[in-house]
Design a protein around this motif. Structure first.
Motif: not given
Length: 255
Positions: A27, A30, A141-143, A145, A162-164
Motif C-alpha cells: 500500500g 494516507v 475497488k474499496c480501501r 487502512a 492504505f491500499t485498494e
C-alpha cells in the motif's frame, strides 16, 4: 552509461515498482487530509488495533480487539510519532454483540464509547455508515487502512497506510475458504488477499473497509495470519448487518 551504473539503476527501478518500504501490504501512505476518521485502539503495553470514528463519541472496531484489553483511542493524526496528550481518549464503555465468541464465529464488531468527545475539525471527522443492506458489486475497488504489519511477522508502521482491494464474490470466498476446511461465518464481506498481492495484516484488525466514502466492513481475519498474498480472501464483518444494533447503542449511549 556504464554496465554497473545501468545495473544499479535497474535494481532501483525494480524496488520502486514493487513498492517496497511503503506498505499496509503493498500500500502507501494516507494523505493528511483523507481518512480523518481513522483511530488507533491501544492497550497500556502498546499492542494495537485499528478503529474508526462513526459519531462524536463512538469508535467502531473489531470485537476480537477486546483480547488486548484496550484502554485508549488515538484520533487526529496519521503519524503515531506525533501523538500528543489531547489526541488520546479514554474508553468509557465497550459494547459487543452478545453472541460474539471469537472472530472465526462471526459477530466480530465492537463499539467503544469515548470518555470525552473529540472536537470535529480538519483533523477529526466521523465516517459515513451504510443506510441499508450491503449491495456492493463484485470486484468493486474499496480501501482498507491501518498501522499494522507490512508483511507476515514484519514490523508495524508509525504512519497510516492504505491500499485498494477488490470485493470478492461471497460464494467464491466461501469456496476458497472451504478448500482449507473452514466454513465462513455469517454476516461477512470478502475483499483483497485473493488473486492480488494487496490486503490487510495483523495490527490492522478493527479498521474500516471503505467503499465510495462509506465504511462497509470491519477488518476481522485472514488465513492463519499469513499476509503473503495472494492466498484466500480477507474477511471483514459486514456493518450493514449490525446497523440496528449500532443505532441502539448510539441512541442509549450505552450497551
Amino acid at each position: 552509461m556504464t554496465g554497473p551504473t545501468k545495473l544499479l539503476l535497474l535494481v532501483l527501478m525494480s524496488l520502486c515498482q514493487n513498492g517496497l518500504g511503503s506498505d499496509i501490504v503493498n500500500g502507501k501512505k494516507v494523505p493528511k487530509n483523507l481518512m480523518l476518521y481513522m483511530a488507533l485502539v491501544q492497550n497500556s503495553q502498546g499492542q494495537r488495533c485499528g478503529g474508526f470514528l462513526i459519531s462524536q463519541d463512538f469508535v467502531l472496531t473489531a470485537a476480537h480487539c477486546n483480547d488486548i484489553k484496550p484502554s485508549t483511542v488515538v484520533l487526529g493524526t496519521h503519524n503515531l510519532k506525533n501523538v500528543t496528550k489531547d489526541m488520546r481518549y479514554g474508553i468509557a464503555k465497550k459494547c459487543i454483540p452478545p453472541h460474539f465468541t471469537k472472530a472465526a464465529n462471526g459477530g466480530d464488531i465492537m463499539l467503544l464509547k469515548l470518555s470525552r468527545k473529540p472536537p470535529l475539525n480538519n483533523r477529526v471527522q466521523p465516517v459515513q455508515l451504510p443506510k441499508a443492506a450491503n449491495k456492493i458489486k463484485d470486484n468493486a475497488k474499496c480501501r482498507v487502512a491501518g498501522w499494522g504489519l507490512t508483511k507476515t511477522e514484519g514490523p508495524n508502521v508509525d504512519v497510516l497506510q492504505f491500499t485498494e482491494v477488490p470485493i470478492v464474490n461471497l460464494e467464491v470466498c466461501k469456496k476458497q475458504w472451504k478448500i482449507i476446511n473452514f466454513d465462513l461465518p455469517k454476516n461477512v464481506i470478502c475483499a483483497g488477499g485473493y488473486k492480488v498481492k494487496k490486503g490487510f495484516c495483523q495490527g490492522d484488525s478493527g479498521g474500516p473497509l471503505v467503499c465510495g466514502g462509506t465504511a462497509v466492513g470491519v477488518v476481522s481475519f485472514n488465513m492463519r495470519k499469513d499476509c503473503d498474498y495472494p492466498n484466500v480472501p480477507n474477511v471483514y464483518t459486514d456493518i450493514s448487518k449490525y446497523l440496528q444494533w449500532i443505532k441502539d447503542v448510539l441512541k442509549k449511549k450505552s450497551c
